[in-house]
Design a protein around this motif. Structure first.
Motif, PDB file in Angstrom:
ATOM      1  N   ALA A 137       0.615  -1.137  -0.009  1.00  0.00           N
ATOM      2  CA  ALA A 137      -0.009   0.045   0.102  1.00  0.00           C
ATOM      3  C   ALA A 137       0.779   1.177   0.119  1.00  0.00           C
ATOM      4  N   LEU A 138       0.424   2.174  -0.885  1.00  0.00           N
ATOM      5  CA  LEU A 138       1.086   3.568  -0.859  1.00  0.00           C
ATOM      6  C   LEU A 138       0.442   4.508  -0.036  1.00  0.00           C
ATOM      7  N   CYS A 139      -0.535   4.056   0.611  1.00  0.00           N
ATOM      8  CA  CYS A 139      -1.200   5.359   1.427  1.00  0.00           C
ATOM      9  C   CYS A 139      -2.277   4.363   2.363  1.00  0.00           C
ATOM     10  N   THR A 140      -2.767   5.080   3.285  1.00  0.00           N
ATOM     11  CA  THR A 140      -3.568   4.370   4.128  1.00  0.00           C
ATOM     12  C   THR A 140      -5.049   4.514   3.634  1.00  0.00           C
ATOM     13  N   GLU A 141      -5.999   3.849   3.891  1.00  0.00           N
ATOM     14  CA  GLU A 141      -7.441   3.999   3.577  1.00  0.00           C
ATOM     15  C   GLU A 141      -8.063   5.484   3.649  1.00  0.00           C
ATOM     16  N   ALA A 142      -7.294   6.148   4.571  1.00  0.00           N
ATOM     17  CA  ALA A 142      -7.738   7.585   5.052  1.00  0.00           C
ATOM     18  C   ALA A 142      -7.299   8.533   4.005  1.00  0.00           C
ATOM     19  N   ALA A 143      -6.433   8.178   3.225  1.00  0.00           N
ATOM     20  CA  ALA A 143      -5.804   9.308   2.078  1.00  0.00           C
ATOM     21  C   ALA A 143      -6.913   9.822   1.265  1.00  0.00           C
ATOM     22  N   PRO A 144      -6.892  10.956   0.937  1.00  0.00           N
ATOM     23  CA  PRO A 144      -8.024  11.395   0.008  1.00  0.00           C
ATOM     24  C   PRO A 144      -7.726  11.109  -1.319  1.00  0.00           C
ATOM     25  N   GLY A 145      -8.790  10.983  -2.201  1.00  0.00           N
ATOM     26  CA  GLY A 145      -8.493  10.474  -3.605  1.00  0.00           C
ATOM     27  C   GLY A 145      -9.421   9.426  -3.922  1.00  0.00           C
ATOM     28  N   ILE A 146      -9.175   9.173  -5.147  1.00  0.00           N
ATOM     29  CA  ILE A 146      -9.657   8.002  -5.588  1.00  0.00           C
ATOM     30  C   ILE A 146      -8.825   6.483  -5.326  1.00  0.00           C
ATOM     31  N   HIS A 147      -9.333   5.778  -4.566  1.00  0.00           N
ATOM     32  CA  HIS A 147      -8.617   4.464  -4.140  1.00  0.00           C
ATOM     33  C   HIS A 147      -8.419   3.600  -5.478  1.00  0.00           C
ATOM     34  N   ILE A 148      -7.359   3.352  -5.663  1.00  0.00           N
ATOM     35  CA  ILE A 148      -7.441   2.314  -6.709  1.00  0.00           C
ATOM     36  C   ILE A 148      -6.285   1.030  -6.617  1.00  0.00           C
ATOM     37  N   THR A 149      -6.434  -0.047  -7.119  1.00  0.00           N
ATOM     38  CA  THR A 149      -5.559  -1.170  -7.049  1.00  0.00           C
ATOM     39  C   THR A 149      -4.675  -1.422  -8.388  1.00  0.00           C
ATOM     40  N   VAL A 150      -3.558  -1.696  -8.341  1.00  0.00           N
ATOM     41  CA  VAL A 150      -2.816  -2.191  -9.495  1.00  0.00           C
ATOM     42  C   VAL A 150      -2.302  -3.607  -9.232  1.00  0.00           C
ATOM     43  N   SER A 151      -2.475  -4.276 -10.174  1.00  0.00           N
ATOM     44  CA  SER A 151      -2.041  -5.798 -10.153  1.00  0.00           C
ATOM     45  C   SER A 151      -1.115  -6.154 -11.617  1.00  0.00           C
ATOM     46  N   GLY A 152      -0.222  -7.107 -11.701  1.00  0.00           N
ATOM     47  CA  GLY A 152       0.484  -7.513 -12.743  1.00  0.00           C
ATOM     48  C   GLY A 152       1.374  -8.661 -12.560  1.00  0.00           C
ATOM     49  N   GLN A 153       2.126  -8.992 -13.470  1.00  0.00           N
ATOM     50  CA  GLN A 153       3.063 -10.084 -13.488  1.00  0.00           C
ATOM     51  C   GLN A 153       4.299  -9.501 -14.092  1.00  0.00           C
ATOM     52  N   VAL A 154       5.496 -10.065 -13.854  1.00  0.00           N
ATOM     53  CA  VAL A 154       6.617  -9.860 -14.223  1.00  0.00           C
ATOM     54  C   VAL A 154       7.207 -10.989 -15.125  1.00  0.00           C
ATOM     55  N   PHE A 155       7.517 -10.940 -16.412  1.00  0.00           N
ATOM     56  CA  PHE A 155       7.907 -12.157 -17.122  1.00  0.00           C
ATOM     57  C   PHE A 155       9.349 -11.699 -17.930  1.00  0.00           C
ATOM     58  N   ASP A 156      10.048 -13.123 -17.785  1.00  0.00           N
ATOM     59  CA  ASP A 156      11.329 -12.770 -18.338  1.00  0.00           C
ATOM     60  C   ASP A 156      11.456 -13.183 -19.901  1.00  0.00           C
ATOM     61  N   GLY A 157      12.435 -13.228 -20.560  1.00  0.00           N
ATOM     62  CA  GLY A 157      12.464 -13.632 -21.887  1.00  0.00           C
ATOM     63  C   GLY A 157      12.064 -14.681 -22.556  1.00  0.00           C
ATOM     64  N   ASP A 158      11.829 -15.679 -21.724  1.00  0.00           N
ATOM     65  CA  ASP A 158      11.284 -16.927 -22.151  1.00  0.00           C
ATOM     66  C   ASP A 158       9.589 -16.960 -21.912  1.00  0.00           C
ATOM     67  N   GLY A 159       9.162 -15.766 -21.628  1.00  0.00           N
ATOM     68  CA  GLY A 159       7.678 -15.546 -20.905  1.00  0.00           C
ATOM     69  C   GLY A 159       7.276 -16.128 -19.973  1.00  0.00           C
ATOM     70  N   VAL A 160       8.370 -16.590 -18.852  1.00  0.00           N
ATOM     71  CA  VAL A 160       8.427 -17.485 -17.575  1.00  0.00           C
ATOM     72  C   VAL A 160       8.172 -16.135 -16.496  1.00  0.00           C
ATOM     73  N   PRO A 161       7.048 -16.287 -15.787  1.00  0.00           N
ATOM     74  CA  PRO A 161       6.953 -15.519 -14.697  1.00  0.00           C
ATOM     75  C   PRO A 161       8.165 -15.187 -13.663  1.00  0.00           C
ATOM     76  N   VAL A 162       8.764 -14.122 -13.397  1.00  0.00           N
ATOM     77  CA  VAL A 162       9.912 -13.937 -12.534  1.00  0.00           C
ATOM     78  C   VAL A 162       9.415 -14.122 -11.039  1.00  0.00           C
ATOM     79  N   PRO A 163       9.928 -15.076 -10.453  1.00  0.00           N
ATOM     80  CA  PRO A 163       9.406 -15.211  -8.912  1.00  0.00           C
ATOM     81  C   PRO A 163      10.239 -14.477  -7.871  1.00  0.00           C
ATOM     82  N   ASP A 164      11.304 -13.778  -8.182  1.00  0.00           N
ATOM     83  CA  ASP A 164      12.028 -13.350  -7.338  1.00  0.00           C
ATOM     84  C   ASP A 164      12.420 -11.638  -7.449  1.00  0.00           C
ATOM     85  N   ALA A 165      11.703 -10.895  -8.108  1.00  0.00           N
ATOM     86  CA  ALA A 165      11.778  -9.378  -8.509  1.00  0.00           C
ATOM     87  C   ALA A 165      11.005  -8.513  -7.483  1.00  0.00           C
ATOM     88  N   GLN A 166      11.400  -7.332  -7.403  1.00  0.00           N
ATOM     89  CA  GLN A 166      10.929  -6.450  -6.498  1.00  0.00           C
ATOM     90  C   GLN A 166      10.778  -5.206  -6.975  1.00  0.00           C
TER      91      GLN A 166
END
Lengths: 237, 189
Positions: free
Chosen positions: B26-55
């Protein structure tokens, strides 16, 4: 426009790794293949998070005191300064460190080296630089460890350093090596940089002045963060 | 004394030992003003395989375009409950997920305004230095004139756009591809 709104200096050629460094096998499928797109620095990159003392716990600067007993290994003190490229100290920089234990084993579920883990060493620390950019922490000297990059590959002993200065573009993660390590010439990660001096600046110096008699050896290691084009306030030796 | 910046080295496979204590979704608490959103995704390497150890380390302005922490523009403090930074790990499937508020517009170096965006610093074993990219929001009217987005060839801009999973859902999705036809645009400053 204030000095802090000036852009950061361009990266000096040869002093930073390329993304693809084929001898380091893990880079092959993870390095981007297209050229990076060069864009102007904006407020989004000139600003950055500030970490206060709230992020730091009592024993976070002494990795030998985080458990009931003391870890096995050579006790060491690592100290130095965090400076900008123009020589100005970076005050309040968050420095995060992590390392293997004296046997070369990381406390991590994916670590496969068949060397012992002890009960008294986690291998993680963090601290803030003081007003003059100084930092200091106590640990044990990490061991070398084998890895699967190539036949008989061993990483030289190292401590990982992660730093946040003022501004997102100062973000740096590096590794501190130890002087005289015979594994350095064979290590593809240490050797991913072209500039010989830039490589050598990742090696700490033995620091007789800061050794504690009967207690700990000491090593000195300064870290330079990307800086702005400003006149140095003072000269340091 | 004047030296160039210390060379970057990879975070390696064991960075969680030293960095995990600061992990957050979370980049903010629930109390922060504004439109609350979520962002999801996946990280893929050159073989199209998900990268399990990224940050991912994320940095953005609040709903009014103000940064918390160090802000050389002196625009004033960000809103209560807003942090604007998070260190977000991926899971074993290379997936990340975080919550925040829809960012406000930030000034560009000239007098123009940037479209709402989140700066991403991506680290993992295999990357000798971190990568910079940005998350923009598909459909935002300011995208058309954003000075960074318009510096990207038209056919690659889509790699920087998070899309709503369902229209009006405020749940966004954006994957990161390190290589391949859909290689994400990465920036150099």
């Amino acid at each position: 426009m204030s000095e802090l709104q000036q852009p950061f200096l361009p990266v000096k050629p040869g002093t930073q790794p390329a993304f693809l460094h084929a001898p380091y096998g893990s880079s092959v499928l993870r390095a981007p293949q297209r050229p990076l797109i060069v864009v102007p620095q904006t407020l989004s990159e000139l600003s950055g998070p500030v970490f206060g003392h709230g992020a730091i716990g009592t024993f976070d600067n002494d990795l030998t005191k985080q458990h009931a007993g003391e870890p096995l290994g050579e006790r060491i003190i690592v100290s130095g300064r965090v400076l900008e490229e123009n020589g100005r100290p970076v005050a309040g920089a968050l420095v995060e460190v992590w390392q293997a234990n004296a046997a070369g084993r990381y406390l991590h579920k994916r670590a496969q080296h068949a060397a012992p883990l002890g009960p008294n060493f986690s291998g993680a620390g963090r601290f803030l630089t003081d007003e003059q950019g100084f930092y200091r922490f106590t640990s044990i000297k990490p061991g070398a460890y084998p890895w699967g990059n190539h036949y008989n590959a061993w990483r030289p002993a190292h401590i990982h350093f992660s730093l946040f200065g003022a501004g997102l573009l100062t973000r740096l993660v590096t590794q501190m090596y130890f002087p005289g390590d015979p594994l350095l010439p064979y290590d593809p990660i240490y050797n991913c940089i072209d500039d010989e001096q830039a490589k050598q600046r990742m090696i700490s110096s033995f620091d007789l002045e800061n050794t504690i008699p009967d207690t700990a050896l000491a090593f000195s290691y300064d870290v330079i963060l990307r800086g702005r084009n400003a006149t140095p306030m003072e000269t340091h030796k | 004394m004047s030296y160039p910046a210390t060379a970057s080295q990879t975070v390696g496979p064991y960075f969680k030992i030293g960095l995990q204590y600061l992990d957050s979704n979370a980049l903010c608490t629930e109390a922060a003003p504004g439109i609350h959103i979520t962002v999801s995704g996946q990280v893929f390497d050159g073989d199209g395989v998900p990268v399990p150890d990224a940050q991912l380390e994320l940095w953005q302005a609040d709903d009014l375009g103000r940064f918390a922490g160090h802000d050389p523009s002196g625009r004033g403090e960000a809103s209560d409950g807003f942090v604007g930074f998070a260190r977000v790990p991926v899971n074993e499937h290379g997936a990340f997920h975080f919550s925040t508020v829809y960012p406000g517009s930030v000034m560009a170096p000239d007098v123009t305004r940037q479209a709402p965006h989140i700066v991403v610093m991506l680290s993992m074993r295999g990357l000798l230095k971190h990568l910079y990219t940005r998350i923009y929001f598909a459909g935002d009217a300011l995208n058309a004139d954003d000075p960074i987005l318009t510096a990207v060839p038209v056919d690659r801009r889509g790699t920087l756009l998070a899309h709503e999973e369902e229209e009006g859902s405020e749940q966004y999705r954006m994957n990161i591809h390190l290589q391949g036809d859909d290689e994400t645009v990465f920036f150099e400053y």
